[in-house]
Design a protein around this motif. Structure first.
Motif, PDB file in Angstrom:
ATOM      1  N   ALA A  15      43.531  46.938 -34.952  1.00  0.00           N
ATOM      2  CA  ALA A  15      42.246  47.198 -35.781  1.00  0.00           C
ATOM      3  C   ALA A  15      41.360  46.406 -35.476  1.00  0.00           C
ATOM      4  N   PHE A  16      41.788  45.210 -35.078  1.00  0.00           N
ATOM      5  CA  PHE A  16      40.714  43.989 -34.907  1.00  0.00           C
ATOM      6  C   PHE A  16      40.127  44.464 -33.744  1.00  0.00           C
ATOM      7  N   VAL A  17      40.969  44.849 -32.512  1.00  0.00           N
ATOM      8  CA  VAL A  17      40.216  45.272 -31.245  1.00  0.00           C
ATOM      9  C   VAL A  17      39.173  46.488 -31.446  1.00  0.00           C
ATOM     10  N   LEU A  18      39.456  47.219 -32.053  1.00  0.00           N
ATOM     11  CA  LEU A  18      38.603  48.524 -32.284  1.00  0.00           C
ATOM     12  C   LEU A  18      37.382  48.099 -33.020  1.00  0.00           C
ATOM     13  N   ILE A  19      37.470  47.238 -34.103  1.00  0.00           N
ATOM     14  CA  ILE A  19      36.379  46.728 -34.526  1.00  0.00           C
ATOM     15  C   ILE A  19      35.534  45.931 -33.706  1.00  0.00           C
ATOM     16  N   PHE A  20      36.072  45.057 -32.979  1.00  0.00           N
ATOM     17  CA  PHE A  20      35.425  44.187 -31.987  1.00  0.00           C
ATOM     18  C   PHE A  20      34.441  45.379 -31.019  1.00  0.00           C
ATOM     19  N   ILE A  21      35.073  46.355 -30.473  1.00  0.00           N
ATOM     20  CA  ILE A  21      34.287  47.048 -29.711  1.00  0.00           C
ATOM     21  C   ILE A  21      33.286  47.854 -30.557  1.00  0.00           C
ATOM     22  N   ARG A  22      33.207  48.101 -31.769  1.00  0.00           N
ATOM     23  CA  ARG A  22      32.401  48.534 -32.612  1.00  0.00           C
ATOM     24  C   ARG A  22      31.232  47.610 -32.745  1.00  0.00           C
ATOM     25  N   LEU A  23      31.575  46.131 -32.780  1.00  0.00           N
ATOM     26  CA  LEU A  23      30.734  45.048 -32.825  1.00  0.00           C
ATOM     27  C   LEU A  23      29.875  45.084 -31.591  1.00  0.00           C
ATOM     28  N   ILE A  24      30.431  45.129 -30.238  1.00  0.00           N
ATOM     29  CA  ILE A  24      29.653  45.002 -29.241  1.00  0.00           C
ATOM     30  C   ILE A  24      28.849  46.283 -28.980  1.00  0.00           C
ATOM     31  N   LEU A  25      29.123  47.561 -29.331  1.00  0.00           N
ATOM     32  CA  LEU A  25      28.741  48.592 -28.927  1.00  0.00           C
ATOM     33  C   LEU A  25      27.669  49.325 -29.984  1.00  0.00           C
ATOM     34  N   GLY A  26      27.844  48.638 -31.219  1.00  0.00           N
ATOM     35  CA  GLY A  26      27.050  49.110 -32.497  1.00  0.00           C
ATOM     36  C   GLY A  26      25.483  49.251 -31.959  1.00  0.00           C
ATOM     37  N   PRO A  27      25.028  50.627 -32.380  1.00  0.00           N
ATOM     38  CA  PRO A  27      23.620  50.744 -31.810  1.00  0.00           C
ATOM     39  C   PRO A  27      22.374  49.948 -32.735  1.00  0.00           C
ATOM     40  N   THR A  28      22.873  49.665 -34.055  1.00  0.00           N
ATOM     41  CA  THR A  28      21.949  48.941 -34.621  1.00  0.00           C
ATOM     42  C   THR A  28      22.356  47.847 -35.396  1.00  0.00           C
ATOM     43  N   LEU A  29      21.554  47.023 -35.860  1.00  0.00           N
ATOM     44  CA  LEU A  29      21.981  45.462 -36.411  1.00  0.00           C
ATOM     45  C   LEU A  29      22.827  45.811 -37.500  1.00  0.00           C
ATOM     46  N   PRO A  30      22.580  46.755 -38.647  1.00  0.00           N
ATOM     47  CA  PRO A  30      23.548  46.787 -39.704  1.00  0.00           C
ATOM     48  C   PRO A  30      25.011  47.383 -39.304  1.00  0.00           C
ATOM     49  N   ASP A  31      24.970  48.199 -38.259  1.00  0.00           N
ATOM     50  CA  ASP A  31      26.328  48.595 -37.659  1.00  0.00           C
ATOM     51  C   ASP A  31      27.044  47.302 -37.188  1.00  0.00           C
ATOM     52  N   ARG A  32      26.545  46.323 -36.699  1.00  0.00           N
ATOM     53  CA  ARG A  32      27.238  45.062 -36.133  1.00  0.00           C
ATOM     54  C   ARG A  32      27.360  44.263 -37.140  1.00  0.00           C
ATOM     55  N   VAL A  33      26.675  43.994 -38.153  1.00  0.00           N
ATOM     56  CA  VAL A  33      26.986  43.479 -39.498  1.00  0.00           C
ATOM     57  C   VAL A  33      28.120  43.818 -40.114  1.00  0.00           C
ATOM     58  N   VAL A  34      28.245  45.298 -40.210  1.00  0.00           N
ATOM     59  CA  VAL A  34      29.441  45.840 -40.953  1.00  0.00           C
ATOM     60  C   VAL A  34      30.576  45.559 -40.312  1.00  0.00           C
ATOM     61  N   ALA A  43      40.754  39.584 -40.409  1.00  0.00           N
ATOM     62  CA  ALA A  43      41.243  38.120 -40.363  1.00  0.00           C
ATOM     63  C   ALA A  43      41.734  37.711 -41.590  1.00  0.00           C
ATOM     64  N   VAL A  44      41.294  38.015 -42.791  1.00  0.00           N
ATOM     65  CA  VAL A  44      41.899  37.306 -43.964  1.00  0.00           C
ATOM     66  C   VAL A  44      43.183  38.018 -44.278  1.00  0.00           C
ATOM     67  N   ALA A  45      43.260  39.427 -43.900  1.00  0.00           N
ATOM     68  CA  ALA A  45      44.585  40.206 -43.844  1.00  0.00           C
ATOM     69  C   ALA A  45      45.569  39.443 -43.111  1.00  0.00           C
ATOM     70  N   MET A  46      45.108  39.244 -41.864  1.00  0.00           N
ATOM     71  CA  MET A  46      46.277  38.532 -40.903  1.00  0.00           C
ATOM     72  C   MET A  46      46.651  37.364 -41.471  1.00  0.00           C
ATOM     73  N   THR A  47      45.768  36.557 -42.005  1.00  0.00           N
ATOM     74  CA  THR A  47      46.118  35.354 -42.747  1.00  0.00           C
ATOM     75  C   THR A  47      46.849  35.188 -43.760  1.00  0.00           C
ATOM     76  N   GLY A  48      46.774  36.404 -44.455  1.00  0.00           N
ATOM     77  CA  GLY A  48      47.592  36.457 -45.790  1.00  0.00           C
ATOM     78  C   GLY A  48      48.821  36.955 -45.597  1.00  0.00           C
ATOM     79  N   THR A  49      49.147  38.040 -44.329  1.00  0.00           N
ATOM     80  CA  THR A  49      50.357  38.428 -43.802  1.00  0.00           C
ATOM     81  C   THR A  49      51.169  37.050 -43.394  1.00  0.00           C
ATOM     82  N   TYR A  50      50.428  36.514 -42.660  1.00  0.00           N
ATOM     83  CA  TYR A  50      51.020  35.253 -42.171  1.00  0.00           C
ATOM     84  C   TYR A  50      51.683  34.343 -43.213  1.00  0.00           C
TER      85      TYR A  50
END
Length: 89
Positions: A15-34, A43-50
């Motif tokens: 999920a982290f990798v897929l979201i990072f791809i969306r962050l790079i390719l996001g066509p608009t600023l709100p897409d990147r912020v989301v 990251a919070v979920a990973m920290t809680g799981t750890y």
């Protein structure tokens, strides 16, 4: 039980990798912020799981602080957009 933690970390990593791809390719600023908000959530979920995996409660505090910081970032961006977004002054 160890397999559950490995599966959880694996799925969160994908999920982290897929979201990072969306962050790079996001066509608009709100897409990147989301995408950035979702990265913080993963990251919070990973920290809680750890924290559960290692049985250390101090990592839960780290997850709470990261979640609050991400929330404040979302509020700041919403206020930025409400005031008209970027200007060319």
């Amino acid at each position: 039980m160890h397999i559950v933690y490995l599966l959880t970390f694996g799925l969160l990593s994908i999920a982290f990798v897929l979201i990072f791809i969306r962050l790079i390719l996001g066509p608009t600023l709100p897409d990147r912020v989301v995408a950035l908000e979702l990265l913080a959530t993963v990251a919070v979920a990973m920290t809680g799981t750890y924290a559960i995996f290692t049985d250390r409660s101090s990592f839960i505090d780290v997850a709470i602080v990261a979640a609050l910081t991400a929330f404040l970032g979302a509020i700041g961006f919403a206020r930025f957009l409400e005031r008209g977004g970027p200007r060319d002054d």
